[in-house]
Design a protein around this motif. Structure first.
Motif, PDB file in Angstrom:
ATOM      1  N   MET A 215      46.743  49.312  55.517  1.00  0.00           N
ATOM      2  CA  MET A 215      46.174  49.100  54.002  1.00  0.00           C
ATOM      3  C   MET A 215      46.861  48.164  53.183  1.00  0.00           C
ATOM      4  O   MET A 215      48.118  48.635  52.799  1.00  0.00           O
ATOM      5  N   VAL A 216      46.528  47.099  52.594  1.00  0.00           N
ATOM      6  CA  VAL A 216      47.310  46.515  51.791  1.00  0.00           C
ATOM      7  C   VAL A 216      46.920  47.013  50.306  1.00  0.00           C
ATOM      8  O   VAL A 216      45.509  46.956  49.855  1.00  0.00           O
ATOM      9  N   LYS A 217      47.657  47.394  49.430  1.00  0.00           N
ATOM     10  CA  LYS A 217      47.390  47.878  48.139  1.00  0.00           C
ATOM     11  C   LYS A 217      46.992  47.176  47.158  1.00  0.00           C
ATOM     12  O   LYS A 217      47.769  46.051  46.954  1.00  0.00           O
ATOM     13  N   LYS A 218      45.977  47.523  46.442  1.00  0.00           N
ATOM     14  CA  LYS A 218      45.247  46.454  45.630  1.00  0.00           C
ATOM     15  C   LYS A 218      45.692  46.789  44.088  1.00  0.00           C
ATOM     16  O   LYS A 218      46.305  47.690  43.865  1.00  0.00           O
ATOM     17  N   LYS A 219      45.865  45.766  43.363  1.00  0.00           N
ATOM     18  CA  LYS A 219      46.346  45.822  42.165  1.00  0.00           C
ATOM     19  C   LYS A 219      45.177  45.868  41.212  1.00  0.00           C
ATOM     20  O   LYS A 219      44.034  45.096  41.224  1.00  0.00           O
ATOM     21  N   PHE A 220      45.127  46.701  40.137  1.00  0.00           N
ATOM     22  CA  PHE A 220      43.893  46.834  39.006  1.00  0.00           C
ATOM     23  C   PHE A 220      44.125  46.278  37.769  1.00  0.00           C
ATOM     24  O   PHE A 220      45.321  46.800  36.999  1.00  0.00           O
TER      25      PHE A 220
END
Length: 287
Positions: A215-220
């Motif tokens: 899983m590639v962590k998303k930025k919000f």
């Protein structure tokens, strides 16, 4: 206001700020005798080195509590014993929070060290927060957002009803006290989640991944995070944040009962981003 300013090495400043170093030493010399003997101050200001005037992160202001004479051996002064002024830099006590007399709708309390009274806090929604002194009867709209208030270093969450009853129980009443299985010494809560809800929440994170993928962590963005909080704030459902020793914990609750795993982060934003990685958190019935 008379202030004694002391510039410190970073390691000593950090120890005092953490509450582990309670005295700051100065050699008994004519210079320090003139500044300390027969003098009284209101505040002692400690600085981490020589910071800019607007850098409050490297300043610590404590009430003046005087000093005592001492003979110490310290690496800073060499191998031999020396006579010093031992200046009291212990942290001021926090005011007590009497939850038995707290407003019924207060969700948190702020106990600032050195203050004589607490400040009650009410987090009404993801956008609304209120505060009031313990001696007042009316709520005031907070100029800070709920997220900023929850990041305050001196804020504490309202204890459970059981803890409030235990707090109000007089000593020697004969009522036994039991440590709840999800409590731990650093006062952070360990939430218990039933297996079906845990699976429902976790499955959201894994459902879009193929075998062997990471899983590639998303930025919000701020707007996305606010929208997420609003979607999870209903009559029964909300996102709860808890400040703990090593950062923050975030959990979704339903009628104040946990319905998701605990998501942790070094900052409040990090904890929320961890929660958002798998999308919306729903119960097994899709709520």
């Amino acid at each position: 206001m008379s202030t004694l300013t002391l510039a410190l090495k970073g390691e000593y400043f950090d120890e005092i700020k953490a509450g582990r170093k309670l005295e700051e030493y100065r050699l008994i010399t004519p210079y320090w005798q003139k500044r300390l003997e027969g003098r009284s101050y209101q505040v002692v200001e400690l600085t981490r080195g020589y910071p800019r005037s607007d850098d409050e992160s490297k300043r610590l202001r404590l009430p003046w509590r005087g000093f005592q004479l001492a003979t110490i051996t310290h690496p800073h002064f060499g191998p031999d014993p020396v006579e010093v002024f031992a200046i009291d830099v212990s942290p001021p006590a926090k005011p007590a929070a009497d939850w038995s007399s707290a407003p019924a709708d207060a969700t948190h309390v702020i106990r600032r060290p050195g203050r004589e009274r607490v400040s009650w806090v009410k987090i009404a929604s993801a956008r609304e927060a209120y505060w009031r002194w313990s001696t007042q009867k009316n709520w005031f709209i907070s100029s800070d957002s709920p997220q900023k208030l929850l990041a305050h270093p001196d804020i504490e969450r309202r204890p459970s009803a059981k803890a409030e009853n235990d707090q109000a129980q007089p000593p020697g009443s004969g009522r036994p006290t039991h440590k709840r299985h999800h409590e731990r010494p650093n006062s952070s809560r360990r939430y218990s989640v039933n297996s079906s809800e845990h699976h429902a929440a976790r499955s959201l994170q894994s459902s879009t991944l193929k075998e062997g993928e990471l899983m590639v962590k998303k930025k919000f963005t701020d707007a996305e995070m606010l929208d997420y909080l609003q979607r999870h704030h209903t009559l029964h459902k909300k996102v709860d944040f808890l400040y703990v020793v090593d950062g923050y914990e975030a959990v979704v609750t339903w009628d104040d009962e946990p319905m998701s795993p605990v998501f942790k982060g070094s900052t409040l934003r990090d904890a929320l981003e961890e929660m958002m990685q798998g999308g919306d958190i729903l119960t097994s019935s899709g709520r």
